[in-house]
Design a protein around this motif. Structure first.
Motif, short mmCIF file in Angstrom:
data_model
loop_
_atom_site.label_atom_id
_atom_site.label_comp_id
_atom_site.label_asym_id
_atom_site.label_seq_id
_atom_site.Cartn_x
_atom_site.Cartn_y
_atom_site.Cartn_z
N ASP A 1 0.81 -1.22 0.00
CA ASP A 1 0.00 0.00 0.00
C ASP A 1 0.84 1.27 0.00
OD1 ASP A 1 -2.25 -1.52 -0.10
OD2 ASP A 1 -2.88 -1.17 1.97
N SER A 2 2.03 1.20 0.61
CA SER A 2 2.89 2.39 0.64
C SER A 2 3.30 2.80 -0.77
CB SER A 2 4.14 2.13 1.50
OG SER A 2 3.79 1.96 2.84
N LYS B 1 0.30 4.31 -2.60
CA LYS B 1 0.06 5.68 -2.13
C LYS B 1 1.01 6.65 -2.82
CE LYS B 1 2.34 7.36 1.06
NZ LYS B 1 3.11 7.60 2.29
N GLU B 2 2.31 6.29 -2.87
CA GLU B 2 3.30 7.17 -3.47
C GLU B 2 2.99 7.46 -4.94
OE1 GLU B 2 5.56 8.74 -1.96
OE2 GLU B 2 5.92 7.68 -0.08
N MET C 1 0.01 9.72 -5.37
CA MET C 1 0.37 11.12 -5.07
C MET C 1 0.91 11.80 -6.32
SD MET C 1 0.04 12.06 -1.75
CE MET C 1 0.37 11.61 -0.04
N ILE D 1 -7.02 8.32 -2.24
CA ILE D 1 -5.84 8.10 -1.40
C ILE D 1 -6.23 8.12 0.07
CG2 ILE D 1 -3.58 9.00 -0.70
CD1 ILE D 1 -3.35 10.21 -3.54
N PHE E 1 -5.73 4.59 1.65
CA PHE E 1 -4.34 4.47 2.07
C PHE E 1 -4.00 5.35 3.27
CE2 PHE E 1 -4.60 3.56 -2.48
CZ PHE E 1 -4.11 2.25 -2.48
N LYS E 2 -5.03 5.70 4.01
CA LYS E 2 -4.85 6.51 5.21
C LYS E 2 -3.87 5.85 6.18
CE LYS E 2 -7.53 8.72 8.89
NZ LYS E 2 -8.92 8.95 9.41
N CYS F 1 -0.24 6.70 5.46
CA CYS F 1 0.10 8.13 5.35
C CYS F 1 0.60 8.64 6.69
CB CYS F 1 -1.12 8.95 4.93
SG CYS F 1 -1.70 8.67 3.24
N GLU G 1 1.23 14.10 5.85
CA GLU G 1 0.65 13.82 4.54
C GLU G 1 -0.87 13.91 4.58
OE1 GLU G 1 3.85 10.76 2.45
OE2 GLU G 1 2.38 9.97 3.88
#
Length: 437
Positions: free
Chosen positions: A95-96, A99-100, A103, A125, A129-130, A133, A137
């Motif tokens: 997931d990280s 998320k990137e 963004m 997002i 993907f909280k 974050c 962020e």
């Protein structure tokens, strides 16, 4: 993207065939790509990707290529690379990483003036993907999401010109370049500033020009580190130039302005006030600009083709390659700054030299929200090169520590004292290059 190295190795482990052998050191190669990306050295990342595309796992390639295309202002192509990445990586459990990359997609959509899609991506997002974050962020996503939500029904910004346009700039009390701007028949002088992430206008000026203000009161970070409240205005038609004189103007449609209270753009300590700023989203959309030593702004109808790039974007910030001795440095580029300055990253790279030759003192800097003091050094002489052009600057200010919103990823900020050493500066946003004549 501070954890990019760890994230990309996870990606590699998912997609690499354990039996596959490569004619190069895979671990070393991916480590180098990650390190260069964290340093924002997308010039070198681009070269490595082009040279090694056939050797790379395609999802890793698409990930990095999307970052490169974003850096070189190819926002549509960056989003296409993101879609190719997501198509191959859809089942991956990281997931990280998702998320990137989302963004970056959001940033591309904003640069394409597709605000509704940017807001939808922003909300996706937050909703999905909280958990990966940081608090910073999430705060930024929530705050900027209010902007894109407010603009979701706005049309795209458009730039129109039928001829080469020449505009005489003027200098204000702070020696900053100002350009004549006309809205609803009212002409004002606005600062012409590549270093401004958005265009800005005083509330009283916006009301005088008949602008419709969108009252959303979102936070803008000031140089002091404080938060300044801002509303929005979308100006349907804005002319850059002198419609009553030469008649040569650039017509800008659907330009987004941050609306600040007058007090936030007034510096009583130095008896100075900013009526408005033409910021980077407009300037970049001009595609190519020339600024002469006589302060004439030239905006060609048809941009020239350049094959060598020395400028990228990091977020909304133009960043130029600067050479000192034989070191390659990265400077933000700010036509709204009177003087070149150096950041904390420069201090740590050349700490011994700075402490030996510099004079330690308290320095001042100003921006929206007021003035800030910080500890630093005054360097008696600094020699910098951009391309084949070299300048030796006197009494250059250096920030020893991170100050406000100054990005420590950059070694410094290139200002007017460098620019004015030459007869002409040419910036091609279309071909990501800047050079001096």
């Amino acid at each position: 993207m501070k954890n990019l190295f760890a994230i990309l190795f996870c990606l590699i482990s998912v997609f690499s065939n354990a039996q596959k052998t490569r004619p190069f050191d895979e671990d070393k190669f991916y480590s180098e790509l990650s390190s260069l990306s964290q340093k924002k050295d997308f010039f070198e990342v681009k070269e490595l990707l082009i040279a090694n595309k056939s050797r790379m796992d395609k999802e890793v390639y698409f990930y990095y290529w999307s970052l490169v295309e974003n850096a070189f202002s190819n926002f549509k192509e960056s989003n296409e690379a993101i879609e190719d990445f997501l198509e191959g990586a859809g089942s991956m459990n990281n997931d990280s990483l998702f998320k990137e990359i989302l963004m970056v997609k959001q940033l591309n959509l904003v640069n394409l003036f597709e605000y509704k899609n940017a807001y939808q991506t922003n909300q996706y997002i937050i909703e999905n993907f909280k958990h990966v974050c940081t608090a910073e962020e999430l705060d930024d996503l929530s705050n900027t999401g209010r902007i894109w939500k407010a603009l979701e029904n706005s049309n795209k910004q458009l730039i129109n010109r039928s001829v080469d346009v020449k505009v005489q700039l003027s200098r204000d009390n702070a020696k900053l370049a100002n350009v004549p701007v006309t809205v609803s028949g009212i002409t004002k002088n606005f600062v012409f500033d590549t270093g401004a992430n958005f265009s800005v206008i005083q509330r009283s000026v916006a009301l005088e020009m008949g602008c419709e203000i969108i009252p959303i009161q979102f936070d803008v970070s000031a140089i002091t580190g404080a938060k300044v409240k801002s509303d929005l205005a979308v100006i349907k038609e804005l002319l850059i130039g002198d419609p009553g004189g030469s008649g040569q103007v650039v017509k800008c449609e659907n330009v987004v302005f941050l609306v600040f209270d007058d007090t936030d753009l007034t510096f009583s300590e130095v008896n100075y006030s900013i009526q408005g700023i033409i910021g980077f989203p407009v300037i970049r959309n001009l595609e190519e600009i020339h600024i002469t030593k006589e302060d004439q702004l030239v905006i060609p109808k048809t941009p020239e083709v350049y094959t060598k790039s020395n400028m990228i974007l990091v977020g909304f910030v133009p960043v130029v390659q600067v050479i000192q001795d034989q070191d390659t440095l990265q400077f933000s580029f700010d036509t709204g700054a009177a003087e070149t300055s150096l950041n904390s990253s420069y201090y740590y790279k050349y700490k011994k030299r700075v402490e030996k030759k510099g004079k330690k003192q308290t320095l001042k800097s100003g921006g929206a929200g007021g003035m800030v003091e910080y500890q630093g050094y005054l360097l008696p002489k600094v020699t910098l090169s951009v391309g084949l052009s070299t300048v030796t600057l006197q009494d250059v200010q250096l920030r020893k520590d991170h100050v406000g919103e100054v990005d420590s990823d950059f070694d410094g900020n290139l200002g007017q004292d460098f620019i004015k050493q030459f007869n002409e500066m040419i910036i091609s946003f279309k071909y990501s290059t800047i050079h001096f004549k």
